[in-house]
Design a protein around this motif. Structure first.
Motif, PDB file in Angstrom:
ATOM      1  N   ASP A  29     158.771 -50.158 -11.080  1.00  0.00           N
ATOM      2  CA  ASP A  29     159.165 -48.808 -10.668  1.00  0.00           C
ATOM      3  C   ASP A  29     159.555 -47.968 -11.878  1.00  0.00           C
ATOM      4  O   ASP A  29     159.147 -46.811 -12.006  1.00  0.00           O
ATOM      5  N   LYS A  30     160.344 -48.561 -12.780  1.00  0.00           N
ATOM      6  CA  LYS A  30     160.772 -47.840 -13.997  1.00  0.00           C
ATOM      7  C   LYS A  30     159.552 -47.468 -14.844  1.00  0.00           C
ATOM      8  O   LYS A  30     159.487 -46.364 -15.390  1.00  0.00           O
ATOM      9  N   ALA A  31     158.592 -48.386 -14.955  1.00  0.00           N
ATOM     10  CA  ALA A  31     157.391 -48.118 -15.756  1.00  0.00           C
ATOM     11  C   ALA A  31     156.554 -47.004 -15.129  1.00  0.00           C
ATOM     12  O   ALA A  31     156.104 -46.094 -15.825  1.00  0.00           O
ATOM     13  N   LEU A  32     156.379 -47.066 -13.824  1.00  0.00           N
ATOM     14  CA  LEU A  32     155.554 -46.077 -13.132  1.00  0.00           C
ATOM     15  C   LEU A  32     156.138 -44.674 -13.239  1.00  0.00           C
ATOM     16  O   LEU A  32     155.411 -43.696 -13.414  1.00  0.00           O
ATOM     17  N   TYR A  33     157.456 -44.564 -13.162  1.00  0.00           N
ATOM     18  CA  TYR A  33     158.103 -43.244 -13.166  1.00  0.00           C
ATOM     19  C   TYR A  33     158.723 -42.887 -14.519  1.00  0.00           C
ATOM     20  O   TYR A  33     159.563 -42.003 -14.600  1.00  0.00           O
ATOM     21  N   SER A  34     158.267 -43.540 -15.575  1.00  0.00           N
ATOM     22  CA  SER A  34     158.794 -43.230 -16.902  1.00  0.00           C
ATOM     23  C   SER A  34     158.216 -41.916 -17.414  1.00  0.00           C
ATOM     24  O   SER A  34     157.260 -41.383 -16.856  1.00  0.00           O
ATOM     25  N   ASP A  35     158.784 -41.431 -18.506  1.00  0.00           N
ATOM     26  CA  ASP A  35     158.299 -40.203 -19.137  1.00  0.00           C
ATOM     27  C   ASP A  35     157.202 -40.461 -20.164  1.00  0.00           C
ATOM     28  O   ASP A  35     156.741 -39.533 -20.814  1.00  0.00           O
ATOM     29  N   VAL A  36     156.801 -41.723 -20.332  1.00  0.00           N
ATOM     30  CA  VAL A  36     155.799 -42.067 -21.336  1.00  0.00           C
ATOM     31  C   VAL A  36     154.418 -41.712 -20.778  1.00  0.00           C
ATOM     32  O   VAL A  36     153.975 -42.277 -19.793  1.00  0.00           O
ATOM     33  N   GLU A  37     153.760 -40.749 -21.434  1.00  0.00           N
ATOM     34  CA  GLU A  37     152.458 -40.285 -20.958  1.00  0.00           C
ATOM     35  C   GLU A  37     151.329 -41.152 -21.499  1.00  0.00           C
ATOM     36  O   GLU A  37     151.399 -41.679 -22.601  1.00  0.00           O
ATOM     37  N   ASN A  38     150.265 -41.273 -20.682  1.00  0.00           N
ATOM     38  CA  ASN A  38     149.054 -41.993 -21.078  1.00  0.00           C
ATOM     39  C   ASN A  38     149.376 -43.412 -21.541  1.00  0.00           C
ATOM     40  O   ASN A  38     148.862 -43.877 -22.547  1.00  0.00           O
ATOM     41  N   ALA A  39     150.231 -44.098 -20.800  1.00  0.00           N
ATOM     42  CA  ALA A  39     150.762 -45.386 -21.239  1.00  0.00           C
ATOM     43  C   ALA A  39     150.062 -46.571 -20.593  1.00  0.00           C
ATOM     44  O   ALA A  39     149.451 -46.473 -19.542  1.00  0.00           O
ATOM     45  N   VAL A  40     150.206 -47.700 -21.267  1.00  0.00           N
ATOM     46  CA  VAL A  40     149.823 -48.991 -20.735  1.00  0.00           C
ATOM     47  C   VAL A  40     151.114 -49.759 -20.496  1.00  0.00           C
ATOM     48  O   VAL A  40     151.937 -49.892 -21.403  1.00  0.00           O
ATOM     49  N   THR A  41     151.303 -50.227 -19.268  1.00  0.00           N
ATOM     50  CA  THR A  41     152.445 -51.091 -18.980  1.00  0.00           C
ATOM     51  C   THR A  41     151.964 -52.519 -19.161  1.00  0.00           C
ATOM     52  O   THR A  41     151.079 -52.984 -18.440  1.00  0.00           O
ATOM     53  N   LEU A  42     152.525 -53.189 -20.156  1.00  0.00           N
ATOM     54  CA  LEU A  42     152.110 -54.528 -20.531  1.00  0.00           C
ATOM     55  C   LEU A  42     153.203 -55.523 -20.179  1.00  0.00           C
ATOM     56  O   LEU A  42     154.295 -55.468 -20.744  1.00  0.00           O
ATOM     57  N   PHE A  43     152.926 -56.408 -19.222  1.00  0.00           N
ATOM     58  CA  PHE A  43     153.851 -57.502 -18.945  1.00  0.00           C
ATOM     59  C   PHE A  43     153.455 -58.658 -19.852  1.00  0.00           C
ATOM     60  O   PHE A  43     152.457 -59.331 -19.639  1.00  0.00           O
ATOM     61  N   SER A  44     154.225 -58.838 -20.904  1.00  0.00           N
ATOM     62  CA  SER A  44     153.998 -59.902 -21.878  1.00  0.00           C
ATOM     63  C   SER A  44     155.357 -60.516 -22.186  1.00  0.00           C
ATOM     64  O   SER A  44     156.099 -60.010 -23.027  1.00  0.00           O
ATOM     65  N   PRO A  45     155.721 -61.604 -21.496  1.00  0.00           N
ATOM     66  CA  PRO A  45     157.086 -62.122 -21.519  1.00  0.00           C
ATOM     67  C   PRO A  45     157.648 -62.460 -22.904  1.00  0.00           C
ATOM     68  O   PRO A  45     158.834 -62.304 -23.141  1.00  0.00           O
ATOM     69  N   ALA A  46     156.829 -62.959 -23.804  1.00  0.00           N
ATOM     70  CA  ALA A  46     157.216 -63.326 -25.168  1.00  0.00           C
ATOM     71  C   ALA A  46     158.104 -64.559 -25.239  1.00  0.00           C
ATOM     72  O   ALA A  46     158.507 -64.959 -26.325  1.00  0.00           O
ATOM     73  N   CYS A  47     158.439 -65.154 -24.106  1.00  0.00           N
ATOM     74  CA  CYS A  47     159.242 -66.381 -24.102  1.00  0.00           C
ATOM     75  C   CYS A  47     159.154 -67.056 -22.738  1.00  0.00           C
ATOM     76  O   CYS A  47     158.756 -66.445 -21.755  1.00  0.00           O
ATOM     77  N   GLU A  48     159.552 -68.308 -22.719  1.00  0.00           N
ATOM     78  CA  GLU A  48     159.616 -69.076 -21.469  1.00  0.00           C
ATOM     79  C   GLU A  48     160.885 -68.683 -20.723  1.00  0.00           C
ATOM     80  O   GLU A  48     161.890 -68.352 -21.330  1.00  0.00           O
ATOM     81  N   ASN A  49     160.826 -68.741 -19.395  1.00  0.00           N
ATOM     82  CA  ASN A  49     162.046 -68.481 -18.634  1.00  0.00           C
ATOM     83  C   ASN A  49     162.191 -69.434 -17.446  1.00  0.00           C
ATOM     84  O   ASN A  49     162.948 -69.167 -16.531  1.00  0.00           O
ATOM     85  N   GLY A  50     161.431 -70.516 -17.462  1.00  0.00           N
ATOM     86  CA  GLY A  50     161.541 -71.504 -16.401  1.00  0.00           C
ATOM     87  C   GLY A  50     160.637 -71.255 -15.210  1.00  0.00           C
ATOM     88  O   GLY A  50     160.565 -72.069 -14.305  1.00  0.00           O
ATOM     89  N   VAL A  51     159.941 -70.120 -15.185  1.00  0.00           N
ATOM     90  CA  VAL A  51     159.020 -69.798 -14.100  1.00  0.00           C
ATOM     91  C   VAL A  51     157.603 -69.998 -14.637  1.00  0.00           C
ATOM     92  O   VAL A  51     157.304 -69.620 -15.765  1.00  0.00           O
ATOM     93  N   SER A  52     156.725 -70.578 -13.827  1.00  0.00           N
ATOM     94  CA  SER A  52     155.369 -70.872 -14.292  1.00  0.00           C
ATOM     95  C   SER A  52     154.581 -69.595 -14.589  1.00  0.00           C
ATOM     96  O   SER A  52     154.850 -68.535 -14.013  1.00  0.00           O
ATOM     97  N   VAL A  53     153.596 -69.722 -15.463  1.00  0.00           N
ATOM     98  CA  VAL A  53     152.715 -68.605 -15.797  1.00  0.00           C
ATOM     99  C   VAL A  53     152.028 -68.086 -14.539  1.00  0.00           C
ATOM    100  O   VAL A  53     151.983 -66.881 -14.290  1.00  0.00           O
ATOM    101  N   ALA A  54     151.505 -69.002 -13.732  1.00  0.00           N
ATOM    102  CA  ALA A  54     150.794 -68.604 -12.517  1.00  0.00           C
ATOM    103  C   ALA A  54     151.713 -67.853 -11.560  1.00  0.00           C
ATOM    104  O   ALA A  54     151.318 -66.822 -10.994  1.00  0.00           O
ATOM    105  N   GLU A  55     152.927 -68.348 -11.395  1.00  0.00           N
ATOM    106  CA  GLU A  55     153.866 -67.681 -10.482  1.00  0.00           C
ATOM    107  C   GLU A  55     154.209 -66.277 -10.970  1.00  0.00           C
ATOM    108  O   GLU A  55     154.186 -65.314 -10.196  1.00  0.00           O
TER     109      GLU A  55
END
Length: 179
Positions: A141-167
């Motif tokens: 929601d924050k990404a969709l309604y941000s003020d950043v124009e012409n943006a790519v929202t990239l979900f790239s965790p950069a670390c493990e957090n105990g949840v599987s990649v697939a999940e």
């Protein structure tokens, strides 16, 4: 061709050209079983996977990038301003290698988790906007309604957090499609 002329083409063109050379070599292989095994390889799931474009914002699923090095590559391939969604709650990861790319490309960092102090310490003064959110739905929601124009929202965790990649990858896609 000199190394300098290769460098001016840009990293993505070099990788594409190298892949093209490999493809041409594979087509000439005489060993049918080897050719079949390479032909059956599919694209890696959850790696720079385009999910949707909503109100001008692209959403890219990179859930398989669970190290700073993997996220570095993903950020490096982005050509538009980036809204980066990263995992918090991990304080023993060194994100310093991401600073130069974050300075050039990331306009907003959305930290998912309860303790995002390591991300704040690393990227304060580098990324213009850093916010904490409790979960992925709020992050999107924050990404969709941000003020950043012409943006790519990239979900790239950069670390493990105990949840599987697939999940994580499937949850990201589901929530984006619910926007």
């Amino acid at each position: 061709m000199t190394i300098e002329s290769l460098a001016t083409q840009g990293r993505e063109k070099i990788y594409t050209n190298l892949a093209g050379i490999d493809t041409a070599k594979l087509k000439k292989m005489r060993n049918d079983s080897l050719r079949r095994s390479f032909a059956s390889l599919s694209e890696m799931k959850y790696k720079l996977e385009f999910v949707a474009r909503i109100s001008g914002v692209e959403f890219v699923n990179d859930a398989s990038s669970r190290t700073p090095n993997a996220t570095w590559y993903s950020l490096d391939t982005m050509e538009k301003p980036v809204i980066w969604i990263a995992n918090g709650d991990v304080n023993d990861v060194n994100f310093d290698t991401l600073k130069p790319l974050a300075l050039r490309k990331v306009r907003m960092l959305i930290c998912v988790g309860a303790d995002n102090s390591r991300l704040h310490e690393t990227f304060a003064g580098i990324v213009p906007v850093i916010i904490d959110v409790p979960n992925m739905a709020v992050a999107l929601d924050k990404a969709l309604y941000s003020d950043v124009e012409n943006a790519v929202t990239l979900f790239s965790p950069a670390c493990e957090n105990g949840v599987s990649v697939a999940e994580q990858g499937e949850m990201f896609k589901f929530l984006v499609n619910e926007l």
